[in-house]
Design a protein around this motif. Sequence first.
Motif, PDB file in Angstrom:
ATOM      1  N   ASP A  39       0.832  -1.204   0.000  1.00 42.31           N
ATOM      2  CA  ASP A  39       0.000   0.000   0.000  1.00 42.31           C
ATOM      3  C   ASP A  39       0.867   1.255   0.000  1.00 42.31           C
ATOM      4  OD1 ASP A  39      -2.301  -1.496  -0.048  1.00 42.31           O
ATOM      5  OD2 ASP A  39      -2.830  -1.154   2.057  1.00 42.31           O
ATOM      6  N   LYS A  40       1.946   1.233   0.768  1.00 44.64           N
ATOM      7  CA  LYS A  40       2.841   2.394   0.795  1.00 44.64           C
ATOM      8  C   LYS A  40       3.476   2.603  -0.573  1.00 44.64           C
ATOM      9  CE  LYS A  40       5.218   1.278   4.589  1.00 44.64           C
ATOM     10  NZ  LYS A  40       6.208   1.403   5.669  1.00 44.64           N
ATOM     11  N   ALA A  41       3.879   1.525  -1.224  1.00 39.47           N
ATOM     12  CA  ALA A  41       4.462   1.636  -2.561  1.00 39.47           C
ATOM     13  C   ALA A  41       3.430   2.163  -3.563  1.00 39.47           C
ATOM     14  CB  ALA A  41       5.005   0.284  -3.010  1.00 39.47           C
ATOM     15  N   LYS A  42       2.190   1.695  -3.439  1.00 39.83           N
ATOM     16  CA  LYS A  42       1.122   2.181  -4.317  1.00 39.83           C
ATOM     17  C   LYS A  42       0.894   3.676  -4.098  1.00 39.83           C
ATOM     18  CE  LYS A  42      -3.217   0.932  -3.570  1.00 39.83           C
ATOM     19  NZ  LYS A  42      -4.473   0.144  -3.527  1.00 39.83           N
ATOM     20  N   GLY A  43       0.967   4.109  -2.843  1.00 37.26           N
ATOM     21  CA  GLY A  43       0.816   5.527  -2.536  1.00 37.26           C
ATOM     22  C   GLY A  43       1.918   6.370  -3.153  1.00 37.26           C
ATOM     23  N   GLU A  44       3.140   5.867  -3.083  1.00 36.39           N
ATOM     24  CA  GLU A  44       4.266   6.580  -3.708  1.00 36.39           C
ATOM     25  C   GLU A  44       4.050   6.701  -5.210  1.00 36.39           C
ATOM     26  OE1 GLU A  44       6.972   8.054  -2.439  1.00 36.39           O
ATOM     27  OE2 GLU A  44       6.510   7.531  -0.360  1.00 36.39           O
ATOM     28  N   ALA A  45       3.579   5.620  -5.826  1.00 38.68           N
ATOM     29  CA  ALA A  45       3.343   5.636  -7.274  1.00 38.68           C
ATOM     30  C   ALA A  45       2.247   6.641  -7.631  1.00 38.68           C
ATOM     31  CB  ALA A  45       2.957   4.238  -7.761  1.00 38.68           C
ATOM     32  N   ARG A  46       1.174   6.660  -6.838  1.00 38.42           N
ATOM     33  CA  ARG A  46       0.089   7.617  -7.108  1.00 38.42           C
ATOM     34  C   ARG A  46       0.583   9.057  -6.977  1.00 38.42           C
ATOM     35  NH1 ARG A  46      -5.442   5.953  -7.156  1.00 38.42           N
ATOM     36  NH2 ARG A  46      -5.693   3.793  -6.537  1.00 38.42           N
ATOM     37  N   GLU A  47       1.408   9.321  -5.972  1.00 36.88           N
ATOM     38  CA  GLU A  47       1.936  10.677  -5.806  1.00 36.88           C
ATOM     39  C   GLU A  47       2.846  11.043  -6.980  1.00 36.88           C
ATOM     40  OE1 GLU A  47       3.609  10.991  -1.876  1.00 36.88           O
ATOM     41  OE2 GLU A  47       1.649  11.500  -1.043  1.00 36.88           O
ATOM     42  N   PHE A  48       3.614  10.089  -7.468  1.00 37.89           N
ATOM     43  CA  PHE A  48       4.462  10.335  -8.631  1.00 37.89           C
ATOM     44  C   PHE A  48       3.606  10.686  -9.844  1.00 37.89           C
ATOM     45  CE2 PHE A  48       6.673   8.909 -12.447  1.00 37.89           C
ATOM     46  CZ  PHE A  48       7.849   9.636 -12.343  1.00 37.89           C
ATOM     47  N   ILE A  49       2.519   9.937 -10.030  1.00 38.82           N
ATOM     48  CA  ILE A  49       1.601  10.225 -11.143  1.00 38.82           C
ATOM     49  C   ILE A  49       1.006  11.623 -10.984  1.00 38.82           C
ATOM     50  CG2 ILE A  49      -0.631   9.585 -12.154  1.00 38.82           C
ATOM     51  CD1 ILE A  49       0.151   6.642 -11.514  1.00 38.82           C
ATOM     52  N   GLY A  50       0.630  11.977  -9.756  1.00 43.97           N
ATOM     53  CA  GLY A  50       0.099  13.314  -9.503  1.00 43.97           C
ATOM     54  C   GLY A  50       1.111  14.397  -9.815  1.00 43.97           C
ATOM     55  N   ASP A  51       2.374  14.151  -9.447  1.00 47.50           N
ATOM     56  CA  ASP A  51       3.437  15.116  -9.754  1.00 47.50           C
ATOM     57  C   ASP A  51       3.615  15.268 -11.262  1.00 47.50           C
ATOM     58  OD1 ASP A  51       3.886  15.467  -7.045  1.00 47.50           O
ATOM     59  OD2 ASP A  51       5.670  14.190  -6.987  1.00 47.50           O
ATOM     60  N   ALA A  52       3.547  14.147 -11.975  1.00 44.78           N
ATOM     61  CA  ALA A  52       3.691  14.190 -13.434  1.00 44.78           C
ATOM     62  C   ALA A  52       2.534  14.957 -14.069  1.00 44.78           C
ATOM     63  CB  ALA A  52       3.763  12.772 -13.992  1.00 44.78           C
ATOM     64  N   LYS A  53       1.335  14.733 -13.550  1.00 40.25           N
ATOM     65  CA  LYS A  53       0.171  15.473 -14.069  1.00 40.25           C
ATOM     66  C   LYS A  53       0.333  16.972 -13.811  1.00 40.25           C
ATOM     67  CE  LYS A  53      -3.468  11.982 -13.804  1.00 40.25           C
ATOM     68  NZ  LYS A  53      -4.741  11.634 -13.145  1.00 40.25           N
ATOM     69  N   ASP A  54       0.799  17.330 -12.618  1.00 43.33           N
ATOM     70  CA  ASP A  54       1.017  18.742 -12.305  1.00 43.33           C
ATOM     71  C   ASP A  54       2.046  19.361 -13.243  1.00 43.33           C
ATOM     72  OD1 ASP A  54      -0.806  18.638 -10.235  1.00 43.33           O
ATOM     73  OD2 ASP A  54       0.703  18.572  -8.640  1.00 43.33           O
ATOM     74  N   ALA A  55       3.130  18.628 -13.483  1.00 47.83           N
ATOM     75  CA  ALA A  55       4.170  19.134 -14.382  1.00 47.83           C
ATOM     76  C   ALA A  55       3.627  19.306 -15.798  1.00 47.83           C
ATOM     77  CB  ALA A  55       5.366  18.193 -14.384  1.00 47.83           C
ATOM     78  N   ALA A  56       2.803  18.366 -16.233  1.00 53.65           N
ATOM     79  CA  ALA A  56       2.225  18.462 -17.573  1.00 53.65           C
ATOM     80  C   ALA A  56       1.291  19.665 -17.675  1.00 53.65           C
ATOM     81  CB  ALA A  56       1.474  17.178 -17.912  1.00 53.65           C
ATOM     82  N   LYS A  57       0.519  19.908 -16.625  1.00 58.53           N
ATOM     83  CA  LYS A  57      -0.381  21.063 -16.627  1.00 58.53           C
ATOM     84  C   LYS A  57       0.407  22.368 -16.687  1.00 58.53           C
ATOM     85  CE  LYS A  57      -4.117  18.891 -14.024  1.00 58.53           C
ATOM     86  NZ  LYS A  57      -4.799  18.844 -12.729  1.00 58.53           N
ATOM     87  N   LYS A  58       1.500  22.434 -15.908  1.00 54.93           N
ATOM     88  CA  LYS A  58       2.331  23.639 -15.921  1.00 54.93           C
ATOM     89  C   LYS A  58       2.986  23.838 -17.282  1.00 54.93           C
ATOM     90  CE  LYS A  58       3.372  23.946 -11.031  1.00 54.93           C
ATOM     91  NZ  LYS A  58       4.408  23.897  -9.997  1.00 54.93           N
ATOM     92  N   ALA A  59       3.447  22.755 -17.884  1.00 54.09           N
ATOM     93  CA  ALA A  59       4.073  22.841 -19.199  1.00 54.09           C
ATOM     94  C   ALA A  59       3.060  23.299 -20.239  1.00 54.09           C
ATOM     95  CB  ALA A  59       4.660  21.491 -19.590  1.00 54.09           C
ATOM     96  N   ASP A  60       1.841  22.818 -20.101  1.00 50.96           N
ATOM     97  CA  ASP A  60       0.787  23.188 -21.032  1.00 50.96           C
ATOM     98  C   ASP A  60       0.472  24.678 -20.926  1.00 50.96           C
ATOM     99  OD1 ASP A  60      -1.058  22.538 -23.059  1.00 50.96           O
ATOM    100  OD2 ASP A  60      -2.693  22.360 -21.578  1.00 50.96           O
ATOM    101  N   LYS A  61       0.581  25.213 -19.721  1.00 48.87           N
ATOM    102  CA  LYS A  61       0.307  26.630 -19.489  1.00 48.87           C
ATOM    103  C   LYS A  61       1.536  27.488 -19.772  1.00 48.87           C
ATOM    104  CE  LYS A  61      -3.189  26.015 -15.931  1.00 48.87           C
ATOM    105  NZ  LYS A  61      -3.520  26.276 -14.526  1.00 48.87           N
ATOM    106  N   GLY A  62       2.677  26.856 -19.979  1.00 44.44           N
ATOM    107  CA  GLY A  62       3.904  27.614 -20.228  1.00 44.44           C
ATOM    108  C   GLY A  62       4.550  28.104 -18.952  1.00 44.44           C
ATOM    109  N   ASP A  63       4.230  27.480 -17.810  1.00 45.69           N
ATOM    110  CA  ASP A  63       4.769  27.896 -16.524  1.00 45.69           C
ATOM    111  C   ASP A  63       6.056  27.188 -16.137  1.00 45.69           C
ATOM    112  OD1 ASP A  63       2.619  29.559 -16.224  1.00 45.69           O
ATOM    113  OD2 ASP A  63       1.479  28.184 -14.944  1.00 45.69           O
TER     114      ASP A  63
END
Length: 64
Positions: free
Chosen positions: A37-61
């Motif tokens: 479960d802890k490993a799954k949580g780390e993976a989900r947070e990594f996915i969330g970080d990647a989504k955030d980075a993609a959103k920022k890149a899309d906005k040019g931030d």
Amino acid sequence: MDKEHVKGAADKVSGATKDAVGKATGNEKLQAEGKMDKAKGEAREFIGDAKDAAKKADKGDVKH
């Protein structure tokens, strides 16, 4: 913070609890579930970080 971050944090807390209870009671299966479960949580947070980075890149931030 998106839902992946929230789910990841919840998985990590749940996993830490299972891991601790499993360790305290000698229940290796519960302890292993907690580690997973802890490993799954780390993976989900990594996915969330990647989504955030993609959103920022899309906005040019993104800063170089």
